[in-house]
Design an enzyme around this catalytic site. Sequence first.
Site, mmCIF file in Angstrom:
data_model
loop_
_atom_site.group_PDB
_atom_site.id
_atom_site.type_symbol
_atom_site.label_atom_id
_atom_site.label_comp_id
_atom_site.label_asym_id
_atom_site.label_seq_id
_atom_site.Cartn_x
_atom_site.Cartn_y
_atom_site.Cartn_z
ATOM 1 C CG ASP A 66 -1.944 -1.114 1.181
ATOM 2 O OD1 ASP A 66 -2.886 -1.009 0.382
ATOM 3 O OD2 ASP A 66 -1.801 -2.095 1.933
ATOM 4 C CG HIS A 169 -8.386 7.049 5.650
ATOM 5 N ND1 HIS A 169 -7.590 6.532 4.654
ATOM 6 C CD2 HIS A 169 -7.832 6.609 6.810
ATOM 7 C CE1 HIS A 169 -6.602 5.819 5.186
ATOM 8 N NE2 HIS A 169 -6.729 5.863 6.497
ATOM 9 C CB CYS A 256 -4.499 8.155 -0.966
ATOM 10 S SG CYS A 256 -6.211 8.104 -0.412
#
Length: 265
Positions: A66, A169, A256
Amino acid sequence: MSDRSYRFTHAITRNPAASIIAGLRAVDTGTPDLATMQAHHADYIATLRETGATVIELEALEAYPDSVFVEDTALCLPSGAVVMRPGAPSRLGEAAEMAPHLAALYGDIRRIEGADSFIEGGDILMTETEILVGRSARTNAAGIAELARLTADWGEVVREVHTPPGVLHFKTDCSLLDAETILSTTRLSASGCFKGYRLIDVAEGEEAAANTIRFNDLVLMPAGFPRTRDRLVQAGYDVREIGNSECAKLDGGMSCLSLRFTPKP
């Protein structure tokens, strides 16, 4: 009012690793295609550079599937940077990998270190007047409290809010458009956490469009959400759509993929 929350000179990105196919996901909607993700990532970086930013591209980390989602590793503020402590155990090492790159740019680096503290950058929305931090499965009260302590002498105000149930999130459901305006899903804005801000709601059924980034004069948003795009254009924003189909399979969005900041020596 300043514009520190959306005007930056620098960004850090990390190339997606081949191991991305093993990335975390809340719901399995298919395996990401690495080549497509790399193409989208290149478009993203090119767009950041178009704003005049210096973009630092880090090498892929195969040990961390990730790791393309660099935002979760740190919070970059005008006075310094804070290295996070991710709530997903498989991602703890990513923050340590990011720390030396930040130390090369900032004179003051601090770290979330409490054994019971967990916090990820995807739960943090910085505005001109405060830092909103959403409690979630990845960010807990201890992590938020530690962030507040670490940034108090920088003059930062941290406010704890709550991420909607089932949402990974806080910033999955919101993003900053300018000093006074936030783009949000109705499920999040209905909580009242954005009182005092001007709100633009994403179109119904286009909740995934809520995660955009304002970077200098551009708003980068995921492609494929025409009604929300039109709302932003009508509100006067210069919008750039970026492919995000593969990152979305891993619950990832525009914010992100980068750390955005103006370093302070």
